[in-house]
Design a protein around this motif. Structure first.
Motif, PDB file in Angstrom:
ATOM      1  N   ALA A 133       0.923  -1.239   0.061  1.00  0.00           N
ATOM      2  CA  ALA A 133      -0.174  -0.097  -0.119  1.00  0.00           C
ATOM      3  C   ALA A 133       0.845   1.356  -0.084  1.00  0.00           C
ATOM      4  O   ALA A 133       0.481   2.181  -0.759  1.00  0.00           O
ATOM      5  N   TRP A 134       1.819   1.294   0.865  1.00  0.00           N
ATOM      6  CA  TRP A 134       2.935   2.333   0.896  1.00  0.00           C
ATOM      7  C   TRP A 134       3.494   2.592  -0.737  1.00  0.00           C
ATOM      8  O   TRP A 134       3.598   3.702  -0.865  1.00  0.00           O
ATOM      9  N   LEU A 135       4.013   1.511  -1.125  1.00  0.00           N
ATOM     10  CA  LEU A 135       4.514   1.565  -2.758  1.00  0.00           C
ATOM     11  C   LEU A 135       3.653   2.255  -3.508  1.00  0.00           C
ATOM     12  O   LEU A 135       3.957   3.041  -4.417  1.00  0.00           O
ATOM     13  N   ALA A 136       2.402   1.711  -3.434  1.00  0.00           N
ATOM     14  CA  ALA A 136       1.274   2.523  -4.381  1.00  0.00           C
ATOM     15  C   ALA A 136       1.199   3.879  -4.012  1.00  0.00           C
ATOM     16  O   ALA A 136       1.064   4.428  -4.924  1.00  0.00           O
ATOM     17  N   ALA A 137       1.058   4.195  -3.010  1.00  0.00           N
ATOM     18  CA  ALA A 137       1.014   5.573  -2.785  1.00  0.00           C
ATOM     19  C   ALA A 137       2.001   6.406  -3.034  1.00  0.00           C
ATOM     20  O   ALA A 137       2.199   7.440  -3.906  1.00  0.00           O
ATOM     21  N   TYR A 138       3.537   5.600  -2.971  1.00  0.00           N
ATOM     22  CA  TYR A 138       4.446   6.425  -3.587  1.00  0.00           C
ATOM     23  C   TYR A 138       4.329   6.776  -4.949  1.00  0.00           C
ATOM     24  O   TYR A 138       4.915   7.967  -5.570  1.00  0.00           O
ATOM     25  N   HIS A 139       4.156   5.831  -5.647  1.00  0.00           N
ATOM     26  CA  HIS A 139       4.128   5.910  -7.147  1.00  0.00           C
ATOM     27  C   HIS A 139       2.733   6.488  -7.484  1.00  0.00           C
ATOM     28  O   HIS A 139       2.807   7.050  -8.916  1.00  0.00           O
ATOM     29  N   GLY A 140       1.911   6.863  -6.664  1.00  0.00           N
ATOM     30  CA  GLY A 140       0.463   7.317  -7.231  1.00  0.00           C
ATOM     31  C   GLY A 140       0.391   9.064  -6.514  1.00  0.00           C
ATOM     32  O   GLY A 140       0.988   9.898  -6.894  1.00  0.00           O
ATOM     33  N   ARG A 141      -0.424   8.931  -5.527  1.00  0.00           N
ATOM     34  CA  ARG A 141      -0.817  10.237  -5.110  1.00  0.00           C
ATOM     35  C   ARG A 141       0.400  10.993  -4.282  1.00  0.00           C
ATOM     36  O   ARG A 141       0.424  12.201  -4.248  1.00  0.00           O
ATOM     37  N   TRP A 142       1.444  10.297  -3.815  1.00  0.00           N
ATOM     38  CA  TRP A 142       2.488  10.956  -3.190  1.00  0.00           C
ATOM     39  C   TRP A 142       3.560  11.534  -4.260  1.00  0.00           C
ATOM     40  O   TRP A 142       4.282  12.596  -4.077  1.00  0.00           O
ATOM     41  N   GLN A 143       3.353  11.222  -5.365  1.00  0.00           N
ATOM     42  CA  GLN A 143       4.376  11.703  -6.500  1.00  0.00           C
ATOM     43  C   GLN A 143       5.599  11.530  -6.160  1.00  0.00           C
ATOM     44  O   GLN A 143       6.478  12.559  -6.475  1.00  0.00           O
ATOM     45  N   GLY A 144       6.156  10.401  -5.670  1.00  0.00           N
ATOM     46  CA  GLY A 144       7.647  10.162  -5.256  1.00  0.00           C
ATOM     47  C   GLY A 144       8.075  10.872  -4.004  1.00  0.00           C
ATOM     48  O   GLY A 144       9.118  10.717  -3.647  1.00  0.00           O
ATOM     49  N   ASP A 145       7.095  11.398  -3.113  1.00  0.00           N
ATOM     50  CA  ASP A 145       7.649  12.346  -1.780  1.00  0.00           C
ATOM     51  C   ASP A 145       7.455  11.429  -0.821  1.00  0.00           C
ATOM     52  O   ASP A 145       6.426  11.166   0.005  1.00  0.00           O
ATOM     53  N   VAL A 146       8.488  10.758  -0.241  1.00  0.00           N
ATOM     54  CA  VAL A 146       8.168   9.866   0.722  1.00  0.00           C
ATOM     55  C   VAL A 146       7.850  10.292   2.146  1.00  0.00           C
ATOM     56  O   VAL A 146       7.491   9.588   3.044  1.00  0.00           O
ATOM     57  N   THR A 147       8.133  11.750   2.344  1.00  0.00           N
ATOM     58  CA  THR A 147       7.894  12.208   3.359  1.00  0.00           C
ATOM     59  C   THR A 147       6.467  12.086   3.791  1.00  0.00           C
ATOM     60  O   THR A 147       5.973  12.335   4.802  1.00  0.00           O
ATOM     61  N   ARG A 148       5.817  11.868   2.908  1.00  0.00           N
ATOM     62  CA  ARG A 148       4.224  11.953   2.846  1.00  0.00           C
ATOM     63  C   ARG A 148       3.986  10.921   4.068  1.00  0.00           C
ATOM     64  O   ARG A 148       2.698  10.921   4.718  1.00  0.00           O
ATOM     65  N   ILE A 149       4.644   9.731   4.073  1.00  0.00           N
ATOM     66  CA  ILE A 149       4.307   8.522   4.868  1.00  0.00           C
ATOM     67  C   ILE A 149       3.982   8.886   6.314  1.00  0.00           C
ATOM     68  O   ILE A 149       3.269   8.437   7.169  1.00  0.00           O
ATOM     69  N   PHE A 150       4.992   9.858   7.015  1.00  0.00           N
ATOM     70  CA  PHE A 150       4.760  10.352   8.300  1.00  0.00           C
ATOM     71  C   PHE A 150       3.536  10.435   8.778  1.00  0.00           C
ATOM     72  O   PHE A 150       2.942  10.278   9.785  1.00  0.00           O
ATOM     73  N   ALA A 151       3.103  11.608   8.048  1.00  0.00           N
ATOM     74  CA  ALA A 151       1.643  12.053   8.507  1.00  0.00           C
ATOM     75  C   ALA A 151       0.480  10.996   8.394  1.00  0.00           C
ATOM     76  O   ALA A 151      -0.297  10.815   9.128  1.00  0.00           O
ATOM     77  N   GLU A 152       0.663  10.073   7.334  1.00  0.00           N
ATOM     78  CA  GLU A 152      -0.284   9.093   6.921  1.00  0.00           C
ATOM     79  C   GLU A 152      -0.038   7.833   7.973  1.00  0.00           C
ATOM     80  O   GLU A 152      -0.980   7.156   8.353  1.00  0.00           O
ATOM     81  N   ALA A 153       1.093   7.731   8.708  1.00  0.00           N
ATOM     82  CA  ALA A 153       1.243   6.542   9.224  1.00  0.00           C
ATOM     83  C   ALA A 153       1.199   7.085  10.783  1.00  0.00           C
ATOM     84  O   ALA A 153       1.452   6.118  11.797  1.00  0.00           O
ATOM     85  N   ALA A 154       1.058   8.402  11.024  1.00  0.00           N
ATOM     86  CA  ALA A 154       1.293   8.519  12.653  1.00  0.00           C
ATOM     87  C   ALA A 154       0.252   8.324  13.416  1.00  0.00           C
ATOM     88  O   ALA A 154      -1.046   8.049  13.106  1.00  0.00           O
ATOM     89  N   VAL A 155       0.506   7.862  14.801  1.00  0.00           N
ATOM     90  CA  VAL A 155      -0.514   7.283  15.646  1.00  0.00           C
ATOM     91  C   VAL A 155      -0.930   8.552  16.726  1.00  0.00           C
ATOM     92  O   VAL A 155      -0.176   9.438  16.739  1.00  0.00           O
TER      93      VAL A 155
END
Length: 470
Positions: free
Chosen positions: A448-470
């Motif tokens: 799912a993270w890889l799909a986001a990277y190649h899709g809506r994140w447009q290659g910006d991995v830092t987007r993972i922090f906000a989406e994975a935050a608890v």
């Protein structure tokens, strides 16, 4: 990794004393509990960035970092809930008391924040404990401009980017790790895991549970894979955390084949452990670096360097137990160590999976039959394959997804047999819901993270922090 504890200074007089430490963990079924430990990476929120504080970077120990958050938690409920753990003047963890008794908060080498949960009777209690922990850290995080994200491997940071925590054993390990593997410092600084600790009723019960859980640990690695990024981009692995463990320190890690064979016992584990190289001992209240020395030789009368006449104690052996890292570790309980940290729902699912498989007799018997369909060597071989190919790893004419589905069905049967219900009448099977979705073709967290990277994140991995935050 564990916080320092009380040290038993009684000198070891026999091999049976060490065996007895493990044997003392056996307890009746009515006392079997579930202990969940989970780690998470800290990060600086963009609106808190400034001089010396880069957005999404790992927070320092101090100032306005990990130490301050620990002090905020220590003050919770007027300071009655947590006791501070100090290492050479530095606050490095908290020991629970009152309603938190049996739990602790500790720091991994790079500031990864770990809750070692109390031994609890049900997964419903585990869910409540996890929610309470996340709620407790949020006010301090808001004050400090920090967040936390549970992921298997740090998605952006280099080793040099991550600050070291002031914990004595980590300084020893930091010096030793590069001598025994290429990726040991990555394990220390850039990985997070979730594990569940489960009880056994006897030596025979321990051996059955070890055999099943160690054989199937690579399947759990594939199911819970959540670390597909390395320094800002994909690197071809679904669980980079699991890949790191293949070249960390193989003298103390992995899937020792004899763990799964007939005749495995407390004594055989102790015999193996005596040849696991040492890290440290406690002497006169100080941690002493003895990395690479042999516990067996010390036990047989060889002096440790610079410590003439000092003999091994029960406390030294208990400390040594914590420095072995097989994929299933035996202490006075069994630790399932094969999974990446992930979303709260997935971390609960990890505890549910193993509780369901191991805590019901009929289910454990069925799981034994399942693993006996293949040679033990085939399960060990899986460990090297699944970090890259995950559930698509070839297996038995299909893929590992089929074996995962059978595991999940067994766990469902086991949890249903426990029949422990929450206030709304739901049993513990509900915690397996994310795994059923994956087993029927849904993406793992890594996919799912890889799909986001190649899709809506447009290659910006830092987007993972906000989406994975608890």
């Amino acid at each position: 990794m564990s916080n320092p504890g009380a040290h038993n200074s009684n000198v070891i007089e026999s091999f049976d004393q060490m065996v007895g430490i493990l044997a003392a963990g056996a307890r009746p079924r009515s006392e079997w509990r579930i202990g969940t430990e989970h780690e998470k990476f800290g990060f600086v929120k963009p609106d808190a960035a400034g001089p010396g504080r880069r957005a999404w970077s790992s927070p320092p120990y101090a100032p306005r970092g990990i130490e301050a958050l620990l002090r905020d938690l220590a003050a919770e409920h007027g300071g009655t809930r947590w006791e501070e753990i100090i290492d050479r003047g530095a606050l490095i963890g908290l020991k629970g008391r009152a309603d938190a008794k049996g739990s602790s908060i500790s720091l991994e080498p790079g500031g990864q924040f770990e809750l070692s949960g109390a031994p609890l009777a049900s997964l419903h209690q585990t869910e409540a404990e996890m929610a309470q922990h996340f709620s407790a850290i949020r006010p301090g995080c808001a004050e400090l401009g920090l967040g936390f994200a549970p992921l298997g491997f740090h998605p952006t940071a280099t080793r040099a980017d991550i600050p070291w925590m002031p914990k004595s054993r980590y300084a020893i390990m930091r010096n030793y790790m590069p001598r025994v593997g290429a990726l040991g410092l990555d394990m220390m600084l850039r990985t997070c895991t979730v594990q569940v600790n489960l009880d056994f009723g006897s030596e025979a019960d321990m051996a059955r549970k070890m055999r099943v859980s160690l054989a199937l640990q690579p399947v759990a690695t594939a199911l819970f894979a959540s670390s597909p990024f390395y320094e800002g981009r994909p690197n071809g692995f679904l669980s980079n955390r699991a890949r790191v463990w293949t070249d960390t320190d193989n003298a103390r890690a992995g899937m020792p084949l004899f763990f799964m064979r007939d005749g495995f016992s407390f004594a055989r584990y102790v015999d193996w452990l005596l040849d696991v190289p040492m890290y440290f001992i406690m002497h006169n209240g100080e941690m002493v670096d003895v990395a690479g020395c042999s516990f067996r030789a010390w036990l047989d009368g060889t002096d440790l360097p610079g410590l003439p006449g000092v003999r091994p104690t029960i406390g030294d052996f208990e400390d040594h137990l914590t420095t072995a890292f097989p994929d299933v570790r035996l202490k006075q309980f069994l630790e399932m160590r094969g999974a990446d940290a992930g979303s709260p729902a997935m971390m609960l699912a990890q505890s549910a999976l193993w509780t369901g498989i191991l805590y019901d007799d009929a289910t454990l018997h069925a799981a034994e039959a399942l693993v006996q369909e293949h040679a033990w060597e085939e399960y060990v071989a899986l460990r090297a394959a699944v970090p890259r190919t995950g559930l698509e790893t070839p297996w038995a004419g299909g893929t590992l997804r089929g074996l995962a589905a059978r595991m999940i069905e067994l766990a469902t049967d086991g949890l249903r047999a426990r029949a422990l219900r929450d206030g709304a009448g739901h049993d513990e099977t509900r915690y397996l819901a994310p795994l059923h979705e994956i087993a029927t073709g849904g993406p793992t967290q890594a996919e799912a993270w890889l799909a986001a990277y190649h899709g809506r994140w447009q290659g910006d991995v830092t987007r993972i922090f906000a989406e994975a935050a608890v």
